[in-house]
Design a protein around this motif. Structure first.
Motif, PDB file in Angstrom:
ATOM      1  N   LYS A 307       0.827  -1.211   0.000  1.00 12.91           N
ATOM      2  CA  LYS A 307       0.000   0.000   0.000  1.00 12.91           C
ATOM      3  C   LYS A 307       0.863   1.264   0.000  1.00 12.91           C
ATOM      4  CE  LYS A 307      -4.153  -2.035   1.175  1.00 12.91           C
ATOM      5  NZ  LYS A 307      -3.628  -3.281   0.582  1.00 12.91           N
ATOM      6  N   ASN A 534      -7.082  -4.127  -4.586  1.00 10.97           N
ATOM      7  CA  ASN A 534      -6.947  -2.698  -4.304  1.00 10.97           C
ATOM      8  C   ASN A 534      -5.705  -2.167  -5.011  1.00 10.97           C
ATOM      9  OD1 ASN A 534      -7.490  -0.212  -3.340  1.00 10.97           O
ATOM     10  ND2 ASN A 534      -7.085  -0.671  -1.176  1.00 10.97           N
ATOM     11  N   TRP A 564      -4.954   4.699  -8.241  1.00 10.68           N
ATOM     12  CA  TRP A 564      -4.829   4.766  -6.785  1.00 10.68           C
ATOM     13  C   TRP A 564      -5.096   6.181  -6.293  1.00 10.68           C
ATOM     14  CZ3 TRP A 564      -4.413   1.700  -2.622  1.00 10.68           C
ATOM     15  CH2 TRP A 564      -3.921   2.237  -1.438  1.00 10.68           C
ATOM     16  N   LYS A 567      -8.713   6.903  -6.422  1.00 13.16           N
ATOM     17  CA  LYS A 567      -9.455   6.243  -5.336  1.00 13.16           C
ATOM     18  C   LYS A 567      -9.239   6.978  -4.016  1.00 13.16           C
ATOM     19  CE  LYS A 567      -7.879   1.999  -6.027  1.00 13.16           C
ATOM     20  NZ  LYS A 567      -7.676   0.541  -5.918  1.00 13.16           N
ATOM     21  N   GLN A 568      -7.987   7.468  -3.797  1.00 13.21           N
ATOM     22  CA  GLN A 568      -7.689   8.198  -2.548  1.00 13.21           C
ATOM     23  C   GLN A 568      -8.522   9.463  -2.457  1.00 13.21           C
ATOM     24  OE1 GLN A 568      -6.231   5.518  -1.121  1.00 13.21           O
ATOM     25  NE2 GLN A 568      -5.173   7.062   0.110  1.00 13.21           N
ATOM     26  N   LYS A 570     -11.393  10.026  -3.826  1.00 10.56           N
ATOM     27  CA  LYS A 570     -12.789   9.662  -3.532  1.00 10.56           C
ATOM     28  C   LYS A 570     -12.947   9.284  -2.066  1.00 10.56           C
ATOM     29  CE  LYS A 570     -14.193   8.226  -8.086  1.00 10.56           C
ATOM     30  NZ  LYS A 570     -13.971   7.108  -8.990  1.00 10.56           N
ATOM     31  N   ALA A 571     -11.976   8.536  -1.522  1.00 14.44           N
ATOM     32  CA  ALA A 571     -12.067   8.098  -0.130  1.00 14.44           C
ATOM     33  C   ALA A 571     -12.030   9.297   0.815  1.00 14.44           C
ATOM     34  CB  ALA A 571     -10.927   7.134   0.174  1.00 14.44           C
ATOM     35  N   ASN A 572     -11.289  10.343   0.431  1.00 13.88           N
ATOM     36  CA  ASN A 572     -11.198  11.536   1.271  1.00 13.88           C
ATOM     37  C   ASN A 572     -12.338  12.511   1.000  1.00 13.88           C
ATOM     38  OD1 ASN A 572      -8.876  10.534   2.362  1.00 13.88           O
ATOM     39  ND2 ASN A 572      -7.530  11.621   0.948  1.00 13.88           N
TER      40      ASN A 572
END
Lengths: 657, 111
Positions: A307, A534, A564, A567-568, A570-572
């Protein structure tokens, strides 16, 4: 008349060995069962339309991988036969001539017909998806490359039951491979099998260089490209400069054998040493060709499963490109003992040691990527972690071998055998296994069973060390490679027995992998996310298996590890920086039967050249030229997928989410 | 293929594939460079080292003519991948030739 036929058949088919009769029977049974199954289920049309004539890089990749796993089986059986023969002193399991044939075919198959196609299979499946392209640059050529490889490999493998296998070692050193010392057709099978598949390899090299340089998604700079694609680029650069050397060398050997030329003969002004010199100019870069993509795979996996962003991206790129160029300057270390003097040996010893520097850089990059990462121990990551110590030991014994004066002791001993198996299994095979496990869900839409995979992993790893560690000591005890028998008083018995046990452990590991695949096809759940690990790179942004056109709209790339980063964001809770693109008709290549037919013609011609039967060679070559002409004058080679169809496909694929 | 427009037709889109004039100049130059060594060697005007030198020099010039007039090396846009791969290819060809000569000269087995 009957007598004549009998006599001909006695020469034509290999006879006299129960193992060969066993092979005859199993080949016949396999062929009959394949034909029966295809006919019974009425699958001939499906096979022809969907697979044999396809130009889709994903399907070509899958065919490469299936072929290479079959070849891994054959090469592995060869290895176990050899290990059985030398497990104990004075065993009479294989005759010496048969042993010679088996070590020759083991080497050729494992490098040229197992490692290369497995590598090309992964290139095909991953590179276009990873760089956001809809196919490779030349899809027709790609299909031709596959079929040339396939029929070249078939021609080579046929020598086992027809005419007799080559038996002059995997590089067929002259003068042993010359007509004077190998009058049979085995060497001709070697030359033509490798030449035909070599054309395919060269074409693949060109294809992927152009794909990577010209077809990256909009916005993706070279220095933002995923590391596997960089490794493919460096490997392909090496291919396009190394493979012509092989082609020319084998062509000269063919002229010697076929037309009585004197390039590498002992008399008439020939120089066998020149053969050794030329073949290693290809042979050395070749091992870097197969190991560089494995380095790329490790880099992808280590970043995904830690990761973390890959540590030292730029240094990794430079290390790979330096290795691919430096690989052309070290070839003499394979024949220090030829005796070209201290200056020559010193120069090549130093260039060889230099290669250890960029390789060391890469090892540190992988270690620092893992440092303080959140590591998940899935099977791809386990192979990667097992690779690092294994390759470091193999690399260090390589540095020992590169010390020219010491090499006079190690040369052609089991020390060398242990060294190159350690870098080729520990580096290349482990890497490709890791890559197969990692990208399997992208190919087929489900993961492989982890539990069986871990069994296979431990069997392979323990088996590897049990098999090859004793061989270092056998080499230091004076056991040379290619001996088929030794007596009790040599004292090599116990270590050889241990080594054979290790070999069979790896064989059981392979069986576990076959079981794992069969089991997973039946029982594993479908992956509906398209991103089961992931992942970080673009291939994980689309459904698995990818639709025909890969990307409905071409991705707009802004970062390294773009998927990646997205996605980060979107996650935040940040809005995506991507603007939705309108769908447009997609321009795609049409399937073509020409690559398959042309490769069959090459196969027929190659067979004719092997036996010097012009009745096969001439029609075969005419067929090849007709195919070239047919391709030159076919203009209807592409079509557009309409927007409606893309919408339907996308809805069906993404609707499951 | 899939992305840039059409394989067979896309060719024209890149433009600048030489002119009739440059092709004719290249053609004439390559013929002259073929005739010179042929005439000199067939008529025994030069022999030995001199003949080798003439052959090598005209061969290298011929190579340059092919690259510049027919392979369009001059017309490439940046980044100049063709030029880069040509230079790498030359480096490797030189290594093969000079390396082999060096290795074989001091080779005790071959003599």
């Amino acid at each position: 008349m009957l007598e004549k036929i009998k006599e001909f058949a006695g020469d034509f088919f290999v006879t006299g060995d129960p193992l060969i009769y066993g092979a005859d029977v199993s080949i016949a049974l396999a062929l009959i069962s394949i034909i029966t199954v295809l006919t019974y289920f009425k699958k001939w049309g499906w096979l022809w339309r969907e697979w044999l004539t396809t130009v889709d890089h994903k399907r070509i990749g899958i065919m490469y991988i299936i072929a290479s796993i079959l070849m891994l089986f054959r090469g592995g059986v060869d290895a176990l036969l050899m290990r059985t023969q030398i497990a104990l002193p004075d065993v009479h399991f294989l005759e010496p001539e048969h042993y010679n044939q088996i070590f020759t075919t083991h080497g050729v198959i494992m490098i040229l017909f197992m490692a290369m196609p497995l590598m090309f299979g992964l290139f095909n499946i991953v590179v276009p998806l990873q760089i956001g392209a809809r196919d490779v640059a030349y899809p027709f050529l790609n299909s031709l490359s596959f079929w040339m490889f396939f029929f070249g490999a078939m021609l080579f493998n046929m020598s086992f039951v027809i005419g007799g296998s080559p038996d002059a070692g995997w590089l067929s050193y002259a003068p042993l491979s010359e007509l004077s010392h190998s009058p049979g057709v085995g060497q001709d099978f070697y030359i033509w099998g490798i030449q035909i598949s070599g054309i395919g390899s060269l074409a693949t090299g060109i294809n992927f260089i152009v794909t990577i340089l010209k077809m990256r998604a909009p916005g993706m700079k070279l220095m933002q490209m995923p590391m596997f694609s960089w490794s493919v680029l460096s490997s392909c650069v090496t291919i396009i400069f190394a493979f012509p050397i092989l082609t020319v060398t084998l062509a000269l050997l063919f002229l010697d054998r076929y037309l009585g030329a004197h390039f590498f003969t002992l008399d008439g002004g020939g120089n066998p040493m020149m053969y050794v010199n030329l073949i290693w100019m290809w042979g050395h870069p070749e091992v870097y060709i197969v190991v560089l993509p494995a380095f790329g795979i490790y880099s992808e996996i280590v970043a995904t499963f830690s990761k973390k962003k890959l540590f030292g991206y730029k240094s990794m790129v430079f290390a790979m490109m330096i290795i691919s160029v430096l690989s052309f300057f070290t070839w003499l270390h394979h024949f220090f003992t030829m005796g070209s003097g201290a200056d020559v040996n010193a120069f090549f010893a130093i260039t060889t040691m230099l290669i250890a520097i960029p390789t060391g850089v890469k090892v540190f990059n992988w270690l620092f990527t893992m440092f303080r990462g959140r590591i998940t121990f899935s099977t791809p990551m386990m192979w990667t972690i097992a690779f690092i110590p294994c390759f470091v030991i193999g690399g260090m014994t390589g540095v020992l071998l590169s010390v020219a004066p010491a090499d006079f002791q190690f040369h052609n001993s089991y020390f060398l055998i242990a060294h190159f198996h350690q870098v080729l299994i520990g580096g290349v095979a482990f890497g490709y296994f890791a890559g197969l496990y990692y990208w399997w869900p992208k190919m087929f839409g489900f993961k492989l069973n982890e539990k069986l995979g871990k069994w296979a992993f431990w069997l392979w790893n323990i088996g590897f060390y049990v098999c090859f560690m004793p061989q270092y000591f056998l080499g230091l005890d004076g056991m040379t490679r290619r001996v088929s028998e030794y007596s009790w008083d040599m004292g090599w018995g116990p270590l050889n027995l241990v080594s054979t046990i290790g070999g069979f452990l790896m064989g059981i590991g392979f069986l576990f992998q076959v079981w794992q695949i069969a089991h997973s096809i039946k029982f594993m759940e479908r992956d509906t996310t398209g991103d089961p690990w992931n992942g970080r790179t673009l291939e994980w942004s689309i459904p698995s298996p990818a639709p025909l056109y890969n990307f409905a709209t071409l991705p707009q790339v802004q970062n390294q590890d773009d998927w990646w980063e997205d996605k980060q964001r979107k996650a935040n809770g940040l809005p995506s920086t991507k603007k939705p693109q309108p769908l447009e008709p997609i321009h795609m290549p049409k399937n073509s039967a020409i690559p398959f037919i042309m490769s069959v013609c090459w196969f027929v011609a190659g067979f004719g050249f092997v036996f010097d039967w012009l009745i096969f060679a001439i029609p075969g070559m005419i067929g090849v030229f007709i195919c070239l002409l047919a391709r030159s004058f076919s203009y209807d080679t592409d079509y557009y997928i309409p927007v409606d169809e893309i919408k339907r496909t996308e809805a069906a694929l993404r609707g499951a989410n | 293929m899939a992305q840039h427009q059409g394989g067979a037709h896309g060719h024209d889109a890149h433009g600048g594939h030489g002119s009739l004039k440059s092709y004719v100049i290249g053609f004439v130059l390559s013929i002259i460079l073929t005739i010179i060594p042929l005439v000199l060697v067939l008529n025994d005007y030069v022999e030995g080292t001199a003949a080798n030198v003439v052959l090598l020099v005209t061969a290298v010039l011929q190579f340059l003519v092919q690259l510049l007039f027919f392979m369009h090396l001059r017309e490439e846009n940046k980044p100049r991948y063709n030029l880069m791969s040509l230079l790498l290819g030359l480096l490797i060809v030189l290594t093969i030739v000079l390396g082999s000569i060096w290795i074989m000269t001091y080779n005790t087995v071959a003599h």
